[in-house]
Scaffold this motif. Structure first.
Motif, PDB file in Angstrom:
ATOM      1  N   ALA A  45       2.327   1.766  -3.484  1.00 33.67           N
ATOM      2  CA  ALA A  45       1.320   2.264  -4.416  1.00 33.67           C
ATOM      3  C   ALA A  45       1.073   3.756  -4.209  1.00 33.67           C
ATOM      4  O   ALA A  45       0.981   4.527  -5.169  1.00 33.67           O
ATOM      5  CB  ALA A  45       0.024   1.481  -4.247  1.00 33.67           C
ATOM      6  N   ASP A  46       0.982   4.174  -2.951  1.00 39.15           N
ATOM      7  CA  ASP A  46       0.770   5.587  -2.658  1.00 39.15           C
ATOM      8  C   ASP A  46       1.972   6.425  -3.114  1.00 39.15           C
ATOM      9  O   ASP A  46       1.805   7.532  -3.657  1.00 39.15           O
ATOM     10  CB  ASP A  46       0.545   5.792  -1.158  1.00 39.15           C
TER      11      ASP A  46
ATOM     12  N   LEU B 177      -2.408  -2.885  -7.627  1.00 41.10           N
ATOM     13  CA  LEU B 177      -2.695  -1.653  -8.364  1.00 41.10           C
ATOM     14  C   LEU B 177      -4.018  -1.739  -9.119  1.00 41.10           C
ATOM     15  O   LEU B 177      -4.726  -0.743  -9.257  1.00 41.10           O
ATOM     16  CB  LEU B 177      -1.560  -1.362  -9.350  1.00 41.10           C
TER      17      LEU B 177
ATOM     18  N   TYR C 119       2.664   2.840 -15.627  1.00 44.98           N
ATOM     19  CA  TYR C 119       3.896   2.361 -14.999  1.00 44.98           C
ATOM     20  C   TYR C 119       4.576   1.326 -15.888  1.00 44.98           C
ATOM     21  O   TYR C 119       3.919   0.537 -16.573  1.00 44.98           O
ATOM     22  CB  TYR C 119       3.596   1.717 -13.638  1.00 44.98           C
TER      23      TYR C 119
ATOM     24  N   GLN D  13       0.835  -1.204   0.000  1.00 46.39           N
ATOM     25  CA  GLN D  13       0.000   0.000   0.000  1.00 46.39           C
ATOM     26  C   GLN D  13       0.869   1.253   0.000  1.00 46.39           C
ATOM     27  O   GLN D  13       0.584   2.214  -0.723  1.00 46.39           O
ATOM     28  CB  GLN D  13      -0.924  -0.004   1.216  1.00 46.39           C
TER      29      GLN D  13
ATOM     30  N   LYS E  58       2.093   7.065  -6.908  1.00 50.22           N
ATOM     31  CA  LYS E  58       1.100   7.976  -7.462  1.00 50.22           C
ATOM     32  C   LYS E  58       1.717   9.316  -7.824  1.00 50.22           C
ATOM     33  O   LYS E  58       1.232  10.017  -8.719  1.00 50.22           O
ATOM     34  CB  LYS E  58      -0.042   8.172  -6.464  1.00 50.22           C
TER      35      LYS E  58
ATOM     36  N   ASP F 257      -6.680  -1.362 -11.745  1.00 51.54           N
ATOM     37  CA  ASP F 257      -6.845  -0.486 -12.896  1.00 51.54           C
ATOM     38  C   ASP F 257      -5.848   0.663 -12.906  1.00 51.54           C
ATOM     39  O   ASP F 257      -5.699   1.349 -13.931  1.00 51.54           O
ATOM     40  CB  ASP F 257      -8.265   0.087 -12.917  1.00 51.54           C
ATOM     41  N   ASP F 258      -5.155   0.908 -11.785  1.00 50.11           N
ATOM     42  CA  ASP F 258      -4.196   2.000 -11.719  1.00 50.11           C
ATOM     43  C   ASP F 258      -2.833   1.641 -12.296  1.00 50.11           C
ATOM     44  O   ASP F 258      -1.902   2.434 -12.253  1.00 50.11           O
ATOM     45  CB  ASP F 258      -3.997   2.445 -10.261  1.00 50.11           C
ATOM     46  N   ILE F 259      -2.711   0.432 -12.868  1.00 52.84           N
ATOM     47  CA  ILE F 259      -1.404  -0.013 -13.347  1.00 52.84           C
ATOM     48  C   ILE F 259      -0.952   0.734 -14.589  1.00 52.84           C
ATOM     49  O   ILE F 259       0.250   0.824 -14.883  1.00 52.84           O
ATOM     50  CB  ILE F 259      -1.444  -1.544 -13.619  1.00 52.84           C
TER      51      ILE F 259
ATOM     52  N   PRO G 236       4.093   9.067 -11.846  1.00 51.35           N
ATOM     53  CA  PRO G 236       3.238   8.335 -12.790  1.00 51.35           C
ATOM     54  C   PRO G 236       3.979   7.734 -13.982  1.00 51.35           C
ATOM     55  O   PRO G 236       3.462   6.815 -14.620  1.00 51.35           O
ATOM     56  CB  PRO G 236       2.241   9.406 -13.244  1.00 51.35           C
TER      57      PRO G 236
ATOM     58  N   GLU H  76       0.983  -5.838  -9.093  1.00 46.21           N
ATOM     59  CA  GLU H  76       0.078  -5.589 -10.224  1.00 46.21           C
ATOM     60  C   GLU H  76      -1.374  -5.811  -9.801  1.00 46.21           C
ATOM     61  O   GLU H  76      -2.258  -5.025 -10.157  1.00 46.21           O
ATOM     62  CB  GLU H  76       0.440  -6.515 -11.393  1.00 46.21           C
TER      63      GLU H  76
END
Length: 529
Positions: free
Chosen positions: A441-442, A486, A493, A438, A445, A488-490, A448, A483
């Motif tokens: 991932a933060d 993440l 990257y 986590q 952000k 849909d936020d992948i 990008p 992966e």
């Protein structure tokens, strides 16, 4: 402020009894008290006047002084006594957390929810925090009682249902987890009940006047086993060593003994001078008072004592800093935990635990002198210790080719302190893995367009090619889990993996702890442009 050494006539004062969050006065006769801080900066004797706003009021030749209770301990029959009968949330266990971290976390939590916290220090290392909403003008949001003793108490009080939250500087043992589960307290090793709030480095300290700057871990072990009794035996000035130790059952002592004595049984202390200190503050106080003393404390409790650099059995320097603590590559380090009973859930408890493990608490953890789980970034260069090691020509050509490949790739990336670890022979992440996922991932952000490389390593048990394959599998496993994390936020990257097996060890493979340190996946980042 040094001890004034004067006497004052007796007067009247109050014993304060905290019932829940209420303070009730009782008039008795007063006298002198002595207020002391562990770092020696406060050593003041005067007439006790009152205890107000979590501060002692004392009368001295310099006038009436106010000293914050969180900075000092009070000695003398005239010290106020706090008798705590109940609180909405009972917290018990390690003094490392109870004295140094949790009170500040409670203050930070209050600020995070726009509340005011009144924290009162009582007898037996007890602390009571009362939270009032609307910055002190609203409703009562609950009271918290913190009882500091040792990590063993975290689990015994949870087992007896005498605490809602247990504080521990070590992970719960299997027998403790089973007993709590059988008692209906829930699965104490699940993410919902086991909470890593910070990491802490143990520091070996001596008196500031001691000329010794470094010790080998072997010398340190011999000092604590009684084989070395005089500072002259390790290159210091002649003088009988005063060993400051912690009591049996202390989580701090367990971490120290495991790191110094490793898999070998701890030797019984020979007939040398040993003092047992019940908490970190007392250790630093004793070391600051005795010029021939040596002790070990949590990173936040050095308090003016002299920290030593340790040299491990591989000849590597062991220094405590935030990056090495977050990567868990410093041998004398530990995770700090909070545990909770599942059958004693409450909004006051769960909201505090959520805050304590969130990025919102990072600043408070740093202020307390501990090391939070936020992410550091470090340049990897050819002239670093790792870079020089990879240029070693005293290896066979086959292994050397992988070392050169790693070196060429390494200098293109920065290393993040995020480091994933695995159980022996396993590709499953340990208990800190989800927390770090986590956090990573933060962090990304804000990056990008970053290229992210998951790089796996192993210990040296087994064949070189087998270890390299295992390191690749672990790196791929960490990448796949990230992966999924993440989702849909992948997009945006560039993610890849690599494995280098036993190359570039961070610890010594001669001990189980060193091998644990080496079983890891690092995260390297290259920012576009």
């Amino acid at each position: 402020m040094k001890n004034s050494g004067f006497s004052i006539k007796a007067g009247a004062f109050c014993i304060l009894s905290i019932v829940g969050a209420a303070v009730l006065p009782t008039n008795v006769m007063a006298g002198d008290v002595t207020l002391k801080s562990a770092d020696g900066t406060v050593n003041l004797t005067g007439e006790f006047l009152a205890f107000e706003d979590n501060s002692y009021m004392v009368r001295t030749p310099l006038g009436d002084l106010r000293i914050a209770a969180t900075r000092v301990t009070c000695e003398g029959e005239s010290c106020p006594v706090f008798e705590v009968e109940s609180a909405d949330v009972q917290i018990a266990g390690s003094d490392t957390l109870g004295s140094g971290l949790v009170p500040l976390l409670l203050e930070g939590y209050a600020g995070n929810i726009q509340a005011a916290a009144t924290i009162s220090a009582g007898a037996d290392n007890n602390i009571v925090a009362e939270l009032i909403g609307d910055d002190g003008y609203g409703d009562d949001l609950g009271s918290y009682l913190v009882k500091s003793a040792g990590s063993n108490d975290a689990f015994s009080t949870l087992l007896e249902n005498e605490a809602h939250i247990g504080m521990s500087s070590r992970r719960i043992r299997p027998d403790e987890a089973r007993a709590l589960r059988d008692a209906g307290a829930g699965n104490m090793v699940s993410p919902s009940q086991e909470h890593i709030v910070a990491v802490d480095s143990l520091v070996v300290i001596t008196h500031p006047s001691n000329p010794i700057d470094t010790l080998t871990t072997e010398q340190l072990g011999k000092i604590y086993s009684g084989e070395i009794k005089d500072w002259s035996e390790v290159g210091g000035n002649p003088g009988k060593i005063l060993v400051v130790d912690r009591p049996e059952g202390s989580g701090t002592r367990a971490v120290f003994a495991n790191a110094i004595f490793g898999d070998k049984p701890e030797l019984e202390l020979a007939p040398i001078e040993v003092r047992i200190a019940n908490d970190n503050s007392k250790v630093s106080e004793l070391v600051n008072e005795h010029e021939n003393a040596i002790g070990f404390v949590g990173y936040a409790f050095q308090r003016g004592a002299k920290p030593l650099t340790l040299i491990n059995e591989c000849g590597l320097s062991i220094r405590a800093d935030a990056f090495s603590a977050r990567t868990e590559e410093y041998a004398l380090q530990r995770r700090l935990y909070l545990y909770n009973r599942a059958d004693a859930d409450s909004e006051q408890m769960s909201d505090f635990l959520t805050y304590a493990t969130s990025p919102a608490a990072d600043a408070v953890i740093s202020k307390s002198g501990f090391i939070g789980l936020s992410i550091d970034r470090r340049i990897q260069s050819l002239d670093s210790d790792r870079g020089r090691a990879l240029l070693d020509t005293n290896v066979d050509a086959y292994e050397g080719a992988f070392m050169r490949d790693m070196l060429a790739k390494m200098v293109e990336y920065d290393r993040l302190s995020t480091t994933f670890r695995f159980r022996t022979g396993s590709s499953a992440l340990d208990e800190r893995g989800l927390v770090d996922m986590q956090r990573l991932a933060d962090y990304l952000k804000a990056e990008p367009d970053a290229e992210v490389l998951f790089v796996g390593f192993t210990d040296d048990v087994g064949a070189f090619d087998s270890n390299r394959k295992l390191s690749e599998d672990r790196a791929n496993q960490a990448l796949a889990q990230f992966e999924q994390f993440l989702g849909d936020d992948i997009a945006g990257y560039t993610l890849d993996s690599a494995g280098y097996g036993e190359i570039a060890p961070s610890g010594c493979n001669v001990s189980s702890e060193g091998r644990r340190i080496n079983r890891r996946v690092e995260v390297w980042v290259k920012t576009a442009g």
